[in-house]
Scaffold this motif. Structure first.
Motif, short mmCIF file in Angstrom:
data_model
loop_
_atom_site.label_atom_id
_atom_site.label_comp_id
_atom_site.label_asym_id
_atom_site.label_seq_id
_atom_site.Cartn_x
_atom_site.Cartn_y
_atom_site.Cartn_z
N ALA A 79 66.28 -62.07 12.23
CA ALA A 79 66.23 -60.82 13.00
C ALA A 79 67.28 -59.86 12.48
O ALA A 79 68.32 -60.28 11.93
N ASP A 80 66.99 -58.58 12.64
CA ASP A 80 67.91 -57.55 12.15
C ASP A 80 67.96 -56.41 13.16
O ASP A 80 66.93 -56.04 13.73
N GLU A 81 69.14 -55.86 13.32
CA GLU A 81 69.29 -54.71 14.22
C GLU A 81 68.64 -53.47 13.63
O GLU A 81 68.28 -52.54 14.36
N GLY A 82 68.50 -53.43 12.31
CA GLY A 82 67.91 -52.29 11.64
C GLY A 82 66.52 -52.58 11.11
O GLY A 82 65.84 -53.51 11.57
N CYS A 83 66.12 -51.78 10.13
CA CYS A 83 64.79 -51.89 9.56
C CYS A 83 64.91 -52.02 8.04
O CYS A 83 64.88 -51.01 7.33
N PRO A 84 65.07 -53.24 7.55
CA PRO A 84 65.23 -53.38 6.10
C PRO A 84 63.97 -52.99 5.34
O PRO A 84 62.86 -53.13 5.86
N THR A 85 64.13 -52.50 4.14
CA THR A 85 62.97 -52.16 3.33
C THR A 85 62.26 -53.42 2.90
O THR A 85 62.85 -54.50 2.82
N ASN A 86 60.96 -53.27 2.60
CA ASN A 86 60.19 -54.44 2.18
C ASN A 86 60.77 -55.04 0.90
O ASN A 86 60.83 -56.26 0.74
N SER A 87 61.18 -54.20 0.00
CA SER A 87 61.72 -54.72 -1.27
C SER A 87 62.98 -55.53 -1.01
O SER A 87 63.30 -56.44 -1.77
N ALA A 88 63.68 -55.22 0.06
CA ALA A 88 64.92 -55.95 0.37
C ALA A 88 64.62 -57.30 1.01
O ALA A 88 65.03 -58.34 0.50
N TRP A 89 63.88 -57.30 2.09
CA TRP A 89 63.74 -58.54 2.84
C TRP A 89 62.76 -59.52 2.21
O TRP A 89 62.85 -60.72 2.43
#
Length: 123
Positions: free
Chosen positions: A94-104
């Protein structure tokens, strides 16, 4: 701090199905599943954000479904048509933010929170 507890792993024959669950102790913007097999890099599997945007890794598209029950604060991963190459330890994240697809989707993303993992073995 958000705690994540996975359940539902196990052993299944190729072509079979499993459903993973992840109980969360609090709210986060993005929730996801990633997996890691022995000797292999970590791989993002599926993510779902608070705006209901869903993303899947190419390797699981059409076979896995991510969903969330907000009332139970639980994330699910329905896995169908399982293959031996799906064998791995699956982690809820889980993440408080919205990681980019390329990142996660890649191996190096550091989620704010992660569970202890549940083993999935496909033979």
């Amino acid at each position: 701090h958000v705690q994540l507890v996975e359940s539902g792993g196990g052993s299944v024959q190729a072509g079979g199905s499993l459903r993973l669950s992840c109980a969360a102790s609090g709210y986060t913007y993005t929730m996801a599943w990633f997996r890691q097999a022995p000797g292999k890099e970590r791989e993002g599997v599926a993510s779902l954000d608070s705006e209901k945007r869903i993303t899947y890794a190419d390797s699981v598209k059409g076979r896995f479904t991510i969903s969330q029950d907000n009332a139970k604060n639980t994330l699910y991963l329905q896995m169908n048509s399982l293959k031996p190459e799906d064998t791995a330890t699956y982690y809820c994240a889980a993440d408080e933010g919205c990681p980019t697809n390329s990142a996660w989707l890649g191996p190096g993303y550091e989620w704010n929170y992660r569970g202890q993992g549940t083993q999935v073995t496909v033979s």
